[in-house]
Motif scaffolding. Structure first.
Motif, PDB file in Angstrom:
ATOM      1  N   THR A 173       0.831  -1.218   0.000  1.00 37.20           N
ATOM      2  CA  THR A 173      -0.128   0.112  -0.059  1.00 37.20           C
ATOM      3  C   THR A 173       0.906   1.315  -0.024  1.00 37.20           C
ATOM      4  O   THR A 173       2.286   1.238   0.130  1.00 37.20           O
ATOM      5  CB  THR A 173      -0.824  -0.056   1.127  1.00 37.20           C
ATOM      6  N   GLY A 174       0.252   2.344  -0.240  1.00 39.52           N
ATOM      7  CA  GLY A 174       0.860   3.462   0.002  1.00 39.52           C
ATOM      8  C   GLY A 174       1.378   3.829   1.420  1.00 39.52           C
ATOM      9  O   GLY A 174       2.374   4.515   1.509  1.00 39.52           O
ATOM     10  N   LEU A 175       0.484   3.370   2.034  1.00 42.49           N
ATOM     11  CA  LEU A 175       1.140   3.733   3.666  1.00 42.49           C
ATOM     12  C   LEU A 175       2.378   2.851   3.968  1.00 42.49           C
ATOM     13  O   LEU A 175       3.219   3.364   4.382  1.00 42.49           O
ATOM     14  CB  LEU A 175      -0.274   3.224   4.453  1.00 42.49           C
ATOM     15  N   PHE A 201      -3.547  13.892   3.863  1.00 41.42           N
ATOM     16  CA  PHE A 201      -4.404  12.729   4.104  1.00 41.42           C
ATOM     17  C   PHE A 201      -3.656  12.231   5.363  1.00 41.42           C
ATOM     18  O   PHE A 201      -2.334  11.907   5.731  1.00 41.42           O
ATOM     19  CB  PHE A 201      -4.480  11.802   3.125  1.00 41.42           C
ATOM     20  N   ALA A 211      -2.801   9.249   6.182  1.00 46.64           N
ATOM     21  CA  ALA A 211      -1.787   8.191   6.160  1.00 46.64           C
ATOM     22  C   ALA A 211      -0.383   8.844   6.520  1.00 46.64           C
ATOM     23  O   ALA A 211       0.676   8.074   7.025  1.00 46.64           O
ATOM     24  CB  ALA A 211      -1.971   7.348   4.766  1.00 46.64           C
ATOM     25  N   THR A 212      -0.095   9.840   6.075  1.00 49.08           N
ATOM     26  CA  THR A 212       1.250  10.367   5.994  1.00 49.08           C
ATOM     27  C   THR A 212       1.831  10.455   7.440  1.00 49.08           C
ATOM     28  O   THR A 212       2.737  10.052   7.774  1.00 49.08           O
ATOM     29  CB  THR A 212       1.282  11.967   5.306  1.00 49.08           C
ATOM     30  N   VAL A 259       4.199  16.549   0.976  1.00 50.74           N
ATOM     31  CA  VAL A 259       3.236  15.849   0.236  1.00 50.74           C
ATOM     32  C   VAL A 259       2.778  16.508  -1.036  1.00 50.74           C
ATOM     33  O   VAL A 259       2.413  17.668  -0.789  1.00 50.74           O
ATOM     34  CB  VAL A 259       2.052  15.833   1.137  1.00 50.74           C
ATOM     35  N   ASP A 310       5.821  12.133  -0.426  1.00 53.72           N
ATOM     36  CA  ASP A 310       4.801  11.502  -0.281  1.00 53.72           C
ATOM     37  C   ASP A 310       4.080  11.639  -1.672  1.00 53.72           C
ATOM     38  O   ASP A 310       3.322  13.003  -1.784  1.00 53.72           O
ATOM     39  CB  ASP A 310       3.774  11.738   0.841  1.00 53.72           C
ATOM     40  N   ALA A 325       1.988   9.992  -3.308  1.00 54.54           N
ATOM     41  CA  ALA A 325       0.607   9.152  -3.451  1.00 54.54           C
ATOM     42  C   ALA A 325      -0.495   9.594  -4.363  1.00 54.54           C
ATOM     43  O   ALA A 325      -1.147   9.065  -4.914  1.00 54.54           O
ATOM     44  CB  ALA A 325       0.202   9.022  -1.868  1.00 54.54           C
ATOM     45  N   GLN A 326      -0.413  10.972  -4.353  1.00 58.93           N
ATOM     46  CA  GLN A 326      -1.557  11.801  -5.176  1.00 58.93           C
ATOM     47  C   GLN A 326      -0.877  12.592  -6.592  1.00 58.93           C
ATOM     48  O   GLN A 326      -1.415  13.022  -7.166  1.00 58.93           O
ATOM     49  CB  GLN A 326      -2.326  12.894  -4.081  1.00 58.93           C
ATOM     50  N   SER A 369       1.268   5.566  -3.873  1.00 56.71           N
ATOM     51  CA  SER A 369       0.049   4.618  -3.532  1.00 56.71           C
ATOM     52  C   SER A 369      -0.687   4.431  -5.012  1.00 56.71           C
ATOM     53  O   SER A 369      -0.646   5.144  -5.781  1.00 56.71           O
ATOM     54  CB  SER A 369      -1.018   5.411  -2.855  1.00 56.71           C
ATOM     55  N   TYR A 410      -3.639   2.963  -4.911  1.00 55.81           N
ATOM     56  CA  TYR A 410      -5.172   2.827  -4.539  1.00 55.81           C
ATOM     57  C   TYR A 410      -6.009   2.962  -5.629  1.00 55.81           C
ATOM     58  O   TYR A 410      -5.586   3.999  -6.420  1.00 55.81           O
ATOM     59  CB  TYR A 410      -5.333   3.687  -3.318  1.00 55.81           C
ATOM     60  N   LYS A 428      -6.370   6.541  -7.509  1.00 56.65           N
ATOM     61  CA  LYS A 428      -5.192   7.301  -7.921  1.00 56.65           C
ATOM     62  C   LYS A 428      -4.980   7.431  -9.257  1.00 56.65           C
ATOM     63  O   LYS A 428      -5.492   6.648 -10.068  1.00 56.65           O
ATOM     64  CB  LYS A 428      -3.924   6.830  -7.149  1.00 56.65           C
ATOM     65  N   GLY A 435      -2.255  -1.068  -3.425  1.00 53.22           N
ATOM     66  CA  GLY A 435      -0.512  -1.296  -3.995  1.00 53.22           C
ATOM     67  C   GLY A 435       0.104   0.085  -3.612  1.00 53.22           C
ATOM     68  O   GLY A 435      -0.603   1.059  -3.474  1.00 53.22           O
ATOM     69  N   TYR A 483      -9.827  17.334   2.869  1.00 51.81           N
ATOM     70  CA  TYR A 483     -10.560  16.236   3.805  1.00 51.81           C
ATOM     71  C   TYR A 483     -11.526  16.910   4.854  1.00 51.81           C
ATOM     72  O   TYR A 483     -11.210  18.073   5.236  1.00 51.81           O
ATOM     73  CB  TYR A 483      -9.445  15.361   4.427  1.00 51.81           C
TER      74      TYR A 483
HETATM   75  C1  LIG Z   1      -1.236  11.914   0.663  1.00 53.58           C
HETATM   76  C2  LIG Z   1      -1.349  10.124   0.950  1.00 53.58           C
HETATM   77  N1  LIG Z   1      -0.525   9.609   1.527  1.00 53.58           N
HETATM   78  C3  LIG Z   1      -0.566   8.398   1.624  1.00 53.58           C
HETATM   79  C4  LIG Z   1      -1.732   7.531   1.417  1.00 53.58           C
HETATM   80  C5  LIG Z   1      -1.682   6.129   1.599  1.00 53.58           C
HETATM   81  O1  LIG Z   1      -1.877   5.257   0.389  1.00 53.58           O
HETATM   82  P1  LIG Z   1      -2.520   4.067   0.563  1.00 53.58           P
HETATM   83  O2  LIG Z   1      -4.026   4.284   0.726  1.00 53.58           O
HETATM   84  O3  LIG Z   1      -2.464   3.267  -0.790  1.00 53.58           O
HETATM   85  O4  LIG Z   1      -2.192   3.339   1.821  1.00 53.58           O
HETATM   86  C6  LIG Z   1      -2.754   8.249   0.587  1.00 53.58           C
HETATM   87  C7  LIG Z   1      -3.810   7.694   0.194  1.00 53.58           C
HETATM   88  O5  LIG Z   1      -5.008   7.976  -0.059  1.00 53.58           O
HETATM   89  C8  LIG Z   1      -2.769   9.738   0.287  1.00 53.58           C
HETATM   90  O6  LIG Z   1      -3.694  10.315  -0.394  1.00 53.58           O
END
Ligand SMILES: Cc1ncc(COP(=O)(O)O)c(C=O)c1O
Length: 494
Positions: A185-187, A216, A218-219, A261, A287, A289-290, A311, A313, A316, A324, A440
């Motif tokens: 995953t991205g996390l 988000f 997760a960071t 990010v 980060d 992910a986006q 990420s 997801y 994305k 993934g 968010y």
């Molecule tokens: C900015 C950011 N970081 C990290 C993540 C984590 O990714 P994942 O959902 O694949 O774990 C996301 C996912 O939405 C995200 O938007």
């Protein structure tokens, strides 16, 4: 709407004038296909019908061919009556399509069969504008996915095999780095980078990582989960990204890294961050992910710091059909550590050098991501066109549209506007059938998950969270849908 033409109707579409008329109307308004089970019959007819042979090939090329699944139910009434018709309806059902046929028995026995007249009368309804039609996004890649699944079946490799190796090579090349490690995953990608630095002795438990407060969650979870301390820094209200100027005030003797990010798909302005990192010996961990494919000074995300986490997801810009992620870096030691950590701490089977975890991007997802990677730039261009259209035509003074800093630095994962009247605007848009989301609604420091942060006062972050609204955007959003969004926004009187 997607229509699968049965063989009888398809054959008429090639050579009978009235059916050709239907064919043009259907293909103009909808996606049309034939089932692979129909091809032997169709091919046989035109092999012996040379005057129409070229026309048949051209007609076939102008529509999709969809695969017939092997899970045949021999007791199905349609299968008992007409196996050919049953296989066509089975193919259509896998993609939620209707079958266009003139075969009366087929029309009688199947609830997804429809006559050509009725199909042509099914004008695409003016439905809702969905926020992100993932089914339509992925349908573009249907053929490629089918082939990818077949390749996995043929190879017999499911985990850490040739598809993952190829994806890692291709994504590393795309980003412009030497190494890529596919993870779960991205996390996990972010956590594994941090665990990697801890394992290498570059970070120690309790060290601080500077992170934007506007991200988000997760960071921040990634930092907290690895025993490091997230230090939340306010964003710039114009870019929504971390305000580089405010980083300096938050540096301490324990600061080891900055984790910018690229929020909503916009590259962080990195010049000042590079300077600070160089002066204080900090790692820069993106980060990303986006922001797959976004450029900063001619270099892509993933190659802008010491390491990056992506990420995949499904929603994305480069999204899998499940979870993934991946880590990109030019740092050989970090790469090998992450590659081991994601696989129980082992790079060589059953030799465990460190205590790792299990977080691997599996072969199936890697294969599908390879298919989508080929079109990532084109998809990002499609997003840019929609963003440019929104930016040009949204004129309502109640709405603040996102700023840009050079076209290529933004890949518009989200198109985020701001308004003081968010709730009433959401109601108004809902009335017009336009789906929007908030990215968010609650800032991370106000979440119960981080009670120690709840007392923090971060006014810019809080203002952003109370005003932002994300409009529909995706590579498959149609022009008329974008027009409806703009019209509705401009009609909104507050
Ligand atoms: C900015 C950011 N970081 C990290 C993540 C984590 O990714 P994942 O959902 O694949 O774990 C996301 C996912 O939405 C995200 O938007």
């Amino acid at each position: 709407m997607i229509f699968v033409l049965d063989e009888g109707f398809f054959i008429r579409c090639v050579r009978d004038y009235d059916a050709i008329g239907y064919f043009y109307r259907l293909t103009q308004l909808h996606t049309c296909a034939v089932s692979s089970s129909s091809l032997p019959v169709i091919g046989q007819v035109f092999k012996n019908d040379l005057p129409y042979y070229n026309q048949y090939r051209d007609t076939l090329k102008s529509i999709k061919i969809i695969k017939t699944p092997p899970y045949v139910d021999l007791d199905d009434p349609l299968a008992k009556a007409d196996m050919g018709a049953y296989l066509v309806s089975l193919s259509a059902a896998t993609i939620s399509a209707l079958v266009v046929t003139e075969n009366r028995e087929f029309l009688r026995l199947s609830n997804i069969a429809i006559s050509p007249e009725d199909a042509c009368n099914m004008v695409p309804t003016v439905g809702d504008v969905s926020f992100l039609d993932l089914k339509a996004v992925n349908f573009q890649y249907y053929e490629g996915f089918e082939r990818a699944i077949d390749d996995i079946f043929k190879s017999g490799h499911y985990i850490l095999g040739p598809q993952l190796e190829a994806f890692e090579r291709e994504f590393a090349a795309y980003c412009g780095v030497t190494y890529c490690a596919g993870v779960g995953t991205g996390l996990d990608a972010l956590e594994l980078i941090l665990m990697g630095y801890l394992t290498l002795g570059i970070f120690k438990q309790g060290d601080e990582v500077i992170v934007p407060a506007n991200t988000f969650i997760a960071t921040i979870i990634a930092i907290a989960n690895t025993g490091l301390v997230p230090v939340l820094v306010e964003p710039d209200i114009n870019t929504y990204n971390i305000d580089p100027i405010k980083i300096k005030k938050n540096l301490t003797a324990r600061t080891r890294a900055v984790m910018p990010v690229h929020l909503y798909g916009r590259c962080v302005e990195l010049a000042t961050i590079y300077e600070i990192a160089a002066r204080h010996g900090l790692k820069i961990i993106e980060d990303a992910a986006q922001a797959h494919g976004a450029l900063y000074m001619g270099r892509r995300t993933g190659a802008l710091g010491d390491a990056a986490g992506f990420s995949f997801y499904p929603g994305k810009n480069l999204g899998a059909l499940g979870d993934g992620g991946c880590v990109t870096t030019n740092d050989e030691a970090l790469y090998h550590t992450v590659a081991a950590l994601r696989n129980y701490g082992s790079e060589i089977k059953y030799v465990n050098m460190i205590k790792g975890t299990n977080s691997r991007l599996d072969e199936l997802h890697a294969a599908m991501l390879r298919v989508k990677l080929c079109r990532l730039d084109a998809d990002n261009e499609a997003r840019r066109r929609i963003a440019a259209y929104y930016r040009k035509h949204i004129t309502n003074k109640e709405i603040i549209i996102p700023s840009v800093d050079g076209e290529s630095s933004h890949v518009w994962h989200l198109f985020v506007i701001r308004t003081k009247k968010r709730d009433s605007l959401i109601d108004f848009l809902r009335g017009r059938g336009i789906h929007v989301l908030i990215h968010y609604p609650i800032p991370p420091h106000k979440q119960k998950a981080f009670p120690q942060c709840n007392v923090l006062s971060l006014p810019v972050t809080e203002q952003i969270h109370s005003e932002v609204l994300s409009l529909p955007i995706s590579p498959v959003l149609r022009e008329d849908e974008a027009e409806r969004v703009v019209m509705a926004l401009n009609d909104y009187a507050g």
